[in-house]
Scaffold this motif. Structure first.
Motif, PDB file in Angstrom:
ATOM      1  N   GLY A 221      27.903  44.133  58.888  1.00  0.00           N
ATOM      2  CA  GLY A 221      26.862  43.652  57.992  1.00  0.00           C
ATOM      3  C   GLY A 221      27.106  42.320  57.340  1.00  0.00           C
ATOM      4  N   GLY A 222      28.372  41.862  57.274  1.00  0.00           N
ATOM      5  CA  GLY A 222      28.667  40.623  56.572  1.00  0.00           C
ATOM      6  C   GLY A 222      28.595  40.827  55.071  1.00  0.00           C
ATOM      7  N   GLY A 223      28.519  39.746  54.322  1.00  0.00           N
ATOM      8  CA  GLY A 223      28.469  39.825  52.871  1.00  0.00           C
ATOM      9  C   GLY A 223      29.190  38.664  52.235  1.00  0.00           C
ATOM     10  N   ARG A 224      29.045  38.547  50.932  1.00  0.00           N
ATOM     11  CA  ARG A 224      29.675  37.454  50.194  1.00  0.00           C
ATOM     12  C   ARG A 224      31.123  37.802  49.872  1.00  0.00           C
ATOM     13  NH1 ARG A 224      27.251  37.335  45.138  1.00  0.00           N
ATOM     14  NH2 ARG A 224      27.901  35.178  44.782  1.00  0.00           N
ATOM     15  N   VAL A 225      31.998  36.804  50.000  1.00  0.00           N
ATOM     16  CA  VAL A 225      33.426  36.984  49.768  1.00  0.00           C
ATOM     17  C   VAL A 225      33.894  35.948  48.761  1.00  0.00           C
ATOM     18  CG1 VAL A 225      35.721  37.024  50.811  1.00  0.00           C
ATOM     19  CG2 VAL A 225      33.749  37.830  52.114  1.00  0.00           C
ATOM     20  N   ALA A 226      34.744  36.379  47.825  1.00  0.00           N
ATOM     21  CA  ALA A 226      35.323  35.466  46.845  1.00  0.00           C
ATOM     22  C   ALA A 226      36.839  35.461  46.973  1.00  0.00           C
ATOM     23  CB  ALA A 226      34.926  35.870  45.428  1.00  0.00           C
ATOM     24  N   VAL A 227      37.427  34.280  46.828  1.00  0.00           N
ATOM     25  CA  VAL A 227      38.879  34.131  46.748  1.00  0.00           C
ATOM     26  C   VAL A 227      39.199  33.696  45.323  1.00  0.00           C
ATOM     27  CG1 VAL A 227      40.913  32.914  47.597  1.00  0.00           C
ATOM     28  CG2 VAL A 227      39.059  33.503  49.177  1.00  0.00           C
ATOM     29  N   LEU A 228      40.001  34.480  44.619  1.00  0.00           N
ATOM     30  CA  LEU A 228      40.382  34.141  43.253  1.00  0.00           C
ATOM     31  C   LEU A 228      41.627  33.265  43.280  1.00  0.00           C
ATOM     32  CD1 LEU A 228      40.031  37.422  41.138  1.00  0.00           C
ATOM     33  CD2 LEU A 228      38.768  35.284  40.860  1.00  0.00           C
ATOM     34  N   GLY A 229      41.497  32.034  42.809  1.00  0.00           N
ATOM     35  CA  GLY A 229      42.633  31.129  42.762  1.00  0.00           C
ATOM     36  C   GLY A 229      42.549  30.051  43.816  1.00  0.00           C
ATOM     37  N   ALA A 230      42.727  28.800  43.373  1.00  0.00           N
ATOM     38  CA  ALA A 230      42.640  27.659  44.289  1.00  0.00           C
ATOM     39  C   ALA A 230      43.998  26.992  44.453  1.00  0.00           C
ATOM     40  CB  ALA A 230      41.612  26.650  43.778  1.00  0.00           C
ATOM     41  N   GLY A 231      45.045  27.807  44.444  1.00  0.00           N
ATOM     42  CA  GLY A 231      46.384  27.278  44.661  1.00  0.00           C
ATOM     43  C   GLY A 231      46.738  27.228  46.132  1.00  0.00           C
ATOM     44  N   ARG A 232      48.036  27.197  46.408  1.00  0.00           N
ATOM     45  CA  ARG A 232      48.517  27.035  47.781  1.00  0.00           C
ATOM     46  C   ARG A 232      47.968  28.125  48.698  1.00  0.00           C
ATOM     47  NH1 ARG A 232      52.022  26.935  43.805  1.00  0.00           N
ATOM     48  NH2 ARG A 232      53.187  25.048  43.332  1.00  0.00           N
ATOM     49  N   VAL A 291      39.519  38.542  47.224  1.00  0.00           N
ATOM     50  CA  VAL A 291      40.946  38.409  47.524  1.00  0.00           C
ATOM     51  C   VAL A 291      41.621  37.751  46.330  1.00  0.00           C
ATOM     52  CG1 VAL A 291      42.680  37.557  49.142  1.00  0.00           C
ATOM     53  CG2 VAL A 291      40.390  38.135  49.968  1.00  0.00           C
ATOM     54  N   ASP A 292      42.574  38.457  45.723  1.00  0.00           N
ATOM     55  CA  ASP A 292      43.278  37.942  44.548  1.00  0.00           C
ATOM     56  C   ASP A 292      44.463  37.092  44.976  1.00  0.00           C
ATOM     57  OD1 ASP A 292      44.574  37.505  42.102  1.00  0.00           O
ATOM     58  OD2 ASP A 292      45.699  39.378  42.307  1.00  0.00           O
ATOM     59  N   CYS A 293      44.354  35.778  44.737  1.00  0.00           N
ATOM     60  CA  CYS A 293      45.457  34.843  45.009  1.00  0.00           C
ATOM     61  C   CYS A 293      45.836  34.101  43.735  1.00  0.00           C
ATOM     62  CB  CYS A 293      45.046  33.841  46.090  1.00  0.00           C
ATOM     63  SG  CYS A 293      44.651  34.564  47.683  1.00  0.00           S
ATOM     64  N   THR A 294      45.628  34.743  42.588  1.00  0.00           N
ATOM     65  CA  THR A 294      45.898  34.074  41.311  1.00  0.00           C
ATOM     66  C   THR A 294      47.385  33.931  41.029  1.00  0.00           C
ATOM     67  OG1 THR A 294      45.813  36.184  40.131  1.00  0.00           O
ATOM     68  CG2 THR A 294      43.750  34.934  40.311  1.00  0.00           C
ATOM     69  N   GLY A 295      48.184  34.855  41.547  1.00  0.00           N
ATOM     70  CA  GLY A 295      49.608  34.830  41.235  1.00  0.00           C
ATOM     71  C   GLY A 295      49.899  35.262  39.822  1.00  0.00           C
ATOM     72  N   GLY A 296      48.950  35.905  39.154  1.00  0.00           N
ATOM     73  CA  GLY A 296      49.125  36.313  37.768  1.00  0.00           C
ATOM     74  C   GLY A 296      48.784  37.766  37.549  1.00  0.00           C
ATOM     75  N   PRO A 297      49.174  38.314  36.386  1.00  0.00           N
ATOM     76  CA  PRO A 297      49.012  39.744  36.135  1.00  0.00           C
ATOM     77  C   PRO A 297      47.584  40.206  35.891  1.00  0.00           C
ATOM     78  CG  PRO A 297      49.919  38.652  34.201  1.00  0.00           C
ATOM     79  CD  PRO A 297      49.902  37.632  35.300  1.00  0.00           C
ATOM     80  N   ASP A 298      46.658  39.280  35.633  1.00  0.00           N
ATOM     81  CA  ASP A 298      45.283  39.706  35.352  1.00  0.00           C
ATOM     82  C   ASP A 298      44.348  39.533  36.546  1.00  0.00           C
ATOM     83  OD1 ASP A 298      45.275  36.970  35.363  1.00  0.00           O
ATOM     84  OD2 ASP A 298      43.991  36.740  33.598  1.00  0.00           O
ATOM     85  N   GLY A 299      44.898  39.112  37.680  1.00  0.00           N
ATOM     86  CA  GLY A 299      44.052  38.838  38.840  1.00  0.00           C
ATOM     87  C   GLY A 299      43.329  40.057  39.379  1.00  0.00           C
ATOM     88  N   VAL A 300      44.019  41.204  39.453  1.00  0.00           N
ATOM     89  CA  VAL A 300      43.402  42.397  40.023  1.00  0.00           C
ATOM     90  C   VAL A 300      42.257  42.881  39.137  1.00  0.00           C
ATOM     91  CG1 VAL A 300      43.779  44.772  40.750  1.00  0.00           C
ATOM     92  CG2 VAL A 300      45.535  43.066  41.179  1.00  0.00           C
ATOM     93  N   ALA A 301      42.482  42.876  37.823  1.00  0.00           N
ATOM     94  CA  ALA A 301      41.423  43.310  36.914  1.00  0.00           C
ATOM     95  C   ALA A 301      40.193  42.410  37.042  1.00  0.00           C
ATOM     96  CB  ALA A 301      41.935  43.307  35.472  1.00  0.00           C
TER      97      ALA A 301
END
Length: 424
Positions: A221-232, A291-301
């Motif tokens: 079906g596809g769908g919208r995807v977000a990546v959290l964090g614009a680091g490496r 997808v959580d790529c924040t590298g921090g403790p609050d990314g999953v929440a």
């Protein structure tokens, strides 16, 4: 050889170390370039406690084969139980012989000296693979429930009970002139990939693994995807998603805390623009996958607050706990990872959200994807390159907002005559 070593307090010093000795089943690589990633910075801050103090960091690298493996001498199988269980003893001996033969065949298949290669970071030595086989399946199961042949595959090595991890756990890394790895871990680099792209094979493999989980979940079906964090890692995950997901049926957005005034955001936007991936402030949900790529403790929440019911959250972040300098910080350190509370977990169950951890990926897949990537997509993500002697300055630069990827350039081999020992 010269090597950048982690000392107490997160101090990095470049020192002289012995070149790794010839080891059965292992190949010596002369490192050309090595990367500094968020995991390296977290190790210096205390991730995995003091496990790596005194060790060489670095697990993203490209180099050339400098010494092929010496022959493997298999251990003698334990025959103490022969009288009472001859079948078990015979099976153990056969398994040990098979593992030794496989290790010998892998060594014989080692690429020639001078071949440009990258290497997987999860290592199971030939001796450990043979010992595990000789011990039999019951002993291996007690050590972690991994099949005795798990050390022969990339996925098996990633969770093998006897594994060490280059530059992260139990094995020196690649911020050095030379690094030793099992021959089964090396992969020749296609000629079309420059060193500045090949050095990203490890994080790009991790990115393609996350993208594969998302792609499998979203089909058809596809769908919208977000990546959290614009680091490496966030940038590489976004690029991998763009390559893995069908054009037109899936929108990909990289989300950051703020899109204004950040040097890192500006650099990330420049790289992402080549793949037509927008950068936006956190929000805009719900998304089919985050997808959580924040590298921090609050990314999953944060990811859980953005994902739709029955959606997917993929977690890529690893990080050191906060210092326990007060009752408040002690409480934070003891809190569930990712900033999660009981309410978050209840919400996850009620909305039937999938939460998946993702760490390593397949190097063959990553190299094929990098080779097939449109021109320019994987270029331009390097902020700057330092000499190994300036490793401490390089680590400091990598920790500054605005740095996407900082590389270490290794010195030429001090003694070219040493290359080639242990086989040709």
């Amino acid at each position: 050889m010269r090597a950048a070593v982690l000392h107490a307090g997160g101090v990095i010093r470049t020192v002289t170390r012995p070149t790794p000795p010839p080891t059965p089943g292992e190949v010596l690589l002369r490192v050309t370039l090595a990367g500094i990633c968020g995991t390296d910075l977290e190790l210096a801050r205390g991730y995995k406690a003091n496990a790596q103090v005194g060790c060489v960091l670095g697990h993203e690298f490209v180099g050339v084969i400098a010494r092929r493996p010496p022959p493997l001498v298999p251990p003698v199988a334990d025959t103490t139980a022969t009288e009472t269980n001859t079948d078990a003893a015979a099976d153990a001996a056969a398994a040990a012989a098979a593992a030794a033969a496989e290790a010998t065949a892998a060594a014989d298949a080692c690429p020639p000296l001078g071949t440009r290669v990258v290497a997987e970071i999860n290592c199971v030595t030939a001796a450990d693979a043979v010992a595990a086989a000789a011990a039999g399946p019951d002993a291996v199961a007690e050590g972690g429930g991994i099949d005795v042949d798990a050390g022969t595959t990339s996925a098996g090595r990633a969770h093998h009970p006897r594994r060490t991890v280059v530059g992260i756990g139990g094995r020196d890394g690649a911020w050095a002139t030379y690094v030793s790895v099992p021959v089964a871990n090396v992969h020749p680099v296609p000629d079309v990939l420059p060193d500045t792209v090949a050095v990203a094979t490890e994080p790009f493999a991790a990115a393609t693994a996350a993208a594969a989980v998302v792609a499998e979940t979203l089909r058809p079906g596809g769908g919208r995807v977000a990546v959290l964090g614009a680091g490496r890692l966030g940038v590489l995950v976004a690029l991998a998603l763009r390559m893995a997901l069908p054009e037109g049926r899936t929108g990909i957005t990289v989300l950051v805390r703020s899109t204004a005034g950040s040097p890192r955001t500006a650099r990330a936007a420049e790289v992402l623009e080549r793949a037509a991936i927008p950068l936006a402030p956190v929000g805009g949900g719900p998304y089919a996958a985050v997808v959580d790529c924040t590298g921090g403790p609050d990314g999953v929440a944060t990811a859980l607050s953005l994902v739709r019911p029955t959606g997917l959250v993929v977690v890529k972040s690893t990080f050191a706990p906060p210092p326990s300098t007060s009752a408040e910080s002690t409480a934070r350190a003891a809190a569930p990872a990712g900033g999660l509370t009981a309410a978050h977990l209840v919400d996850l169950v009620v909305r039937e959200v999938r939460l998946v951890g993702s760490r390593c990926g397949n190097f063959r897949v990553a190299l094929a994807a990098a080779t097939a990537a449109p021109v320019g997509w994987l270029d331009g993500w390097v902020s700057t390159t330092y000499d190994l002697e300036d490793a401490a300055d390089a680590v400091a630069a990598a920790a500054v907002p605005g740095a996407l990827k900082v590389l270490l350039r290794m010195p030429e081999a001090e003694a070219a005559a040493s290359e080639g020992e242990g086989g040709t």
